[in-house]
Write an enzyme that holds these catalytic residues in place. Structure first.
Site, PDB file in Angstrom:
ATOM      1  N   SER A 151       0.374  -0.867   0.294  1.00  0.00           N
ATOM      2  CA  SER A 151       0.017  -0.126  -0.600  1.00  0.00           C
ATOM      3  C   SER A 151       0.848   1.057  -0.314  1.00  0.00           C
ATOM      4  O   SER A 151       2.127   1.216   0.137  1.00  0.00           O
ATOM      5  CB  SER A 151      -1.180  -0.342   1.397  1.00  0.00           C
ATOM      6  OG  SER A 151      -1.250   1.052   1.042  1.00  0.00           O
ATOM      7  N   TYR A 164      -1.778  -0.346  10.810  1.00  0.00           N
ATOM      8  CA  TYR A 164      -1.156  -0.797   9.289  1.00  0.00           C
ATOM      9  C   TYR A 164      -0.106  -0.601   8.185  1.00  0.00           C
ATOM     10  O   TYR A 164       0.504  -1.258   8.107  1.00  0.00           O
ATOM     11  CB  TYR A 164      -2.792  -0.094   8.807  1.00  0.00           C
ATOM     12  CG  TYR A 164      -2.892  -0.724   7.326  1.00  0.00           C
ATOM     13  CD1 TYR A 164      -3.215  -2.101   6.926  1.00  0.00           C
ATOM     14  CD2 TYR A 164      -2.620  -0.097   6.013  1.00  0.00           C
ATOM     15  CE1 TYR A 164      -3.856  -2.455   5.590  1.00  0.00           C
ATOM     16  CE2 TYR A 164      -2.925  -0.476   5.026  1.00  0.00           C
ATOM     17  CZ  TYR A 164      -3.961  -1.234   4.971  1.00  0.00           C
ATOM     18  OH  TYR A 164      -3.719  -2.753   3.200  1.00  0.00           O
TER      19      TYR A 164
HETATM   20  N1  LIG Z   1      -8.564  -0.439  -1.880  1.00  0.00           N
HETATM   21  C1  LIG Z   1      -7.458  -0.024  -1.151  1.00  0.00           C
HETATM   22  O1  LIG Z   1      -7.942   1.450  -0.729  1.00  0.00           O
HETATM   23  C2  LIG Z   1      -6.364  -0.328  -0.827  1.00  0.00           C
HETATM   24  C3  LIG Z   1      -5.460   0.108  -0.703  1.00  0.00           C
HETATM   25  C4  LIG Z   1      -3.641  -0.082  -0.529  1.00  0.00           C
HETATM   26  C5  LIG Z   1      -4.011  -1.415  -0.531  1.00  0.00           C
HETATM   27  N2  LIG Z   1      -4.885  -2.759  -0.457  1.00  0.00           N
HETATM   28  C6  LIG Z   1      -4.414  -3.919   0.243  1.00  0.00           C
HETATM   29  O2  LIG Z   1      -5.388  -4.517  -0.931  1.00  0.00           O
HETATM   30  C7  LIG Z   1      -5.749  -5.540  -0.773  1.00  0.00           C
HETATM   31  C8  LIG Z   1      -7.052  -6.049  -0.744  1.00  0.00           C
HETATM   32  O3  LIG Z   1      -7.879  -5.547  -0.522  1.00  0.00           O
HETATM   33  P1  LIG Z   1      -8.919  -4.637  -0.961  1.00  0.00           P
HETATM   34  O4  LIG Z   1      -9.302  -3.459  -0.929  1.00  0.00           O
HETATM   35  O5  LIG Z   1      -9.428  -5.598  -1.976  1.00  0.00           O
HETATM   36  O6  LIG Z   1     -10.688  -4.962   0.130  1.00  0.00           O
HETATM   37  P2  LIG Z   1     -11.143  -5.853   0.511  1.00  0.00           P
HETATM   38  O7  LIG Z   1     -12.488  -5.550  -0.404  1.00  0.00           O
HETATM   39  O8  LIG Z   1     -11.981  -5.799   1.625  1.00  0.00           O
HETATM   40  O9  LIG Z   1     -10.605  -7.023   0.139  1.00  0.00           O
HETATM   41  C9  LIG Z   1     -10.022  -7.876   1.313  1.00  0.00           C
HETATM   42  C10 LIG Z   1      -9.687  -9.262   1.052  1.00  0.00           C
HETATM   43  O10 LIG Z   1      -9.161 -10.558   1.745  1.00  0.00           O
HETATM   44  C11 LIG Z   1      -9.554 -11.340   2.409  1.00  0.00           C
HETATM   45  N3  LIG Z   1      -9.418 -11.868   3.610  1.00  0.00           N
HETATM   46  C12 LIG Z   1      -9.853 -10.949   4.660  1.00  0.00           C
HETATM   47  N4  LIG Z   1      -9.272 -12.017   5.461  1.00  0.00           N
HETATM   48  C13 LIG Z   1      -9.022 -12.862   5.339  1.00  0.00           C
HETATM   49  C14 LIG Z   1      -8.365 -13.932   5.831  1.00  0.00           C
HETATM   50  N5  LIG Z   1      -7.745 -14.081   7.090  1.00  0.00           N
HETATM   51  N6  LIG Z   1      -7.781 -15.033   4.856  1.00  0.00           N
HETATM   52  C15 LIG Z   1      -8.239 -15.460   3.950  1.00  0.00           C
HETATM   53  N7  LIG Z   1      -9.000 -13.924   2.975  1.00  0.00           N
HETATM   54  C16 LIG Z   1      -8.700 -12.687   4.416  1.00  0.00           C
HETATM   55  C17 LIG Z   1     -10.845 -10.660   2.250  1.00  0.00           C
HETATM   56  O11 LIG Z   1     -11.718 -12.287   2.206  1.00  0.00           O
HETATM   57  P3  LIG Z   1     -12.646 -12.641   3.267  1.00  0.00           P
HETATM   58  O12 LIG Z   1     -13.520 -11.927   3.716  1.00  0.00           O
HETATM   59  O13 LIG Z   1     -14.007 -13.918   2.448  1.00  0.00           O
HETATM   60  O14 LIG Z   1     -11.964 -13.849   3.436  1.00  0.00           O
HETATM   61  C18 LIG Z   1     -11.010 -10.638   0.689  1.00  0.00           C
HETATM   62  O15 LIG Z   1     -11.637 -10.648  -0.259  1.00  0.00           O
HETATM   63  C19 LIG Z   1      -5.034  -6.112   0.715  1.00  0.00           C
HETATM   64  O16 LIG Z   1      -3.883  -6.151   1.377  1.00  0.00           O
HETATM   65  C20 LIG Z   1      -5.479  -4.554   0.884  1.00  0.00           C
HETATM   66  O17 LIG Z   1      -4.534  -3.342   2.489  1.00  0.00           O
HETATM   67  C21 LIG Z   1      -5.929  -1.895  -0.571  1.00  0.00           C
END
Ligand SMILES: NC(=O)c1ccc[n+]([C@@H]2O[C@H](COP(=O)([O-])OP(=O)(O)OC[C@H]3O[C@@H](n4cnc5c(N)ncnc54)[C@H](OP(=O)(O)O)[C@@H]3O)[C@@H](O)[C@H]2O)c1
Length: 256
Positions: A151, A164
């Site tokens: 991130s 985080y």
């Molecule tokens: N959105 C942003 O602005 C942003 C910015 C920078 C970085 N990121 C990073 O991008 C990545 C994806 O995030 P996103 O934005 O796509 O958010 P999201 O829609 O909330 O997706 C998060 C995913 O992680 C899974 N997850 C959470 N806990 C888990 C566990 N214990 N075991 C297996 N899977 C798990 C969730 O699936 P289940 O709940 O079904 O398990 C979900 O599929 C993360 O690492 C986040 O830190 C996001």
């Protein structure tokens, strides 16, 4: 040696494939011809995604698993290899972002972030590495990929994001060390650092934190998950001698 402009015959594993960036990435990798193992806890969402991939002529394997459990993470990787035959690409994407001041923070939020963002990623990386090394050795492409999702928070520490920031800085440090270890054996380790993407990520925060985040980012036009998926596809389809080590991708209107 083929140019890696498509992924036919390869197998990918995407953690956190049930929503957001992981879901978009799994779809995009499948469109490029990769068979995809879909890993997350919400089975219904994974089943729906697998249906979509299959309707488009792709191959998908649903694996319900919590990556923060060592055995579940390990078994997810092993099932992928035993059922899909190999492992060429791992996208360590599963993550949680639970923000707020350090003082008085619910300690279970910290445990959750460390368990998923750090331990979960390490468990998957550890289990996947022997398979990626083998794929780099014996596949026609001669290369394999691990893409770790960090991130902007892995580059810049901010008030209210301490733990985080800690987890994502850790992902960056681990990725660079592992990159140096395996790059001469043609396993490429890449770090992707998104800015604000419109996903479910923020919605798991306490209401007052969601309000704070709304104020911080205002009405800027956020990235779409598919735009991060595009970047990941770019990384894993480079020719064998080209390694994209790190990509920082912000919405144009995001200042910090
Ligand atoms: N959105 C942003 O602005 C942003 C910015 C920078 C970085 N990121 C990073 O991008 C990545 C994806 O995030 P996103 O934005 O796509 O958010 P999201 O829609 O909330 O997706 C998060 C995913 O992680 C899974 N997850 C959470 N806990 C888990 C566990 N214990 N075991 C297996 N899977 C798990 C969730 O699936 P289940 O709940 O079904 O398990 C979900 O599929 C993360 O690492 C986040 O830190 C996001």
């Amino acid at each position: 040696m083929t140019q890696n402009n498509d992924l036919n015959g390869t197998v990918a594993l995407v953690t956190g494939a049930s929503s957001g960036i992981g879901e978009a990435t799994a779809l995009a990798l499948a469109e490029l011809g990769s068979a995809v193992a879909l890993v997350a806890r919400r089975r219904d969402r994974l089943d729906g995604l697998a249906e979509r991939i299959k309707e488009q002529g792709g191959a998908a394997l649903v694996i319900e698993a919590d990556v923060s459990h060592l055995k579940q993470a390990h078994d997810a990787v092993e099932r992928t290899v035993s059922e899909l035959g190999r492992l060429d690409t791992v996208v360590n994407n599963a993550g949680v972002m639970l923000l707020g001041p350090v003082e008085g923070a619910p300690i279970e939020e910290w445990q959750n972030m460390v368990n998923v963002n750090v331990s979960g990623l390490l468990y998957c990386a550890h289990a996947a590495l022997p398979h990626l090394l083998r794929a780099a050795e014996d596949s026609p492409r001669g290369v394999a990929d691990m893409v770790n999702i960090s991130s902007v928070a892995g580059r810049v520490a901010r008030l209210g994001s301490g733990v985080y920031n800690l987890t994502k800085h850790g992902v960056g440090a681990f990725s660079e060390s592992l990159r140096q270890e395996v790059t001469q054996r043609h396993v490429r380790v890449a770090l992707v650092e998104p800015g604000a993407v419109g996903t479910e990520l923020v919605s798991h925060n306490r209401p007052e934190i969601q309000e704070m985040l709304g104020q911080r980012f205002g009405n800027i036009e956020r990235l779409e998950a598919s735009e991060i998926a595009d970047a990941i596809c770019y990384i894993v389809t480079r020719p064998r001698h080209v390694a994209i080590n790190e990509l920082l991708i912000r919405p144009t209107e995001q200042q910090g």
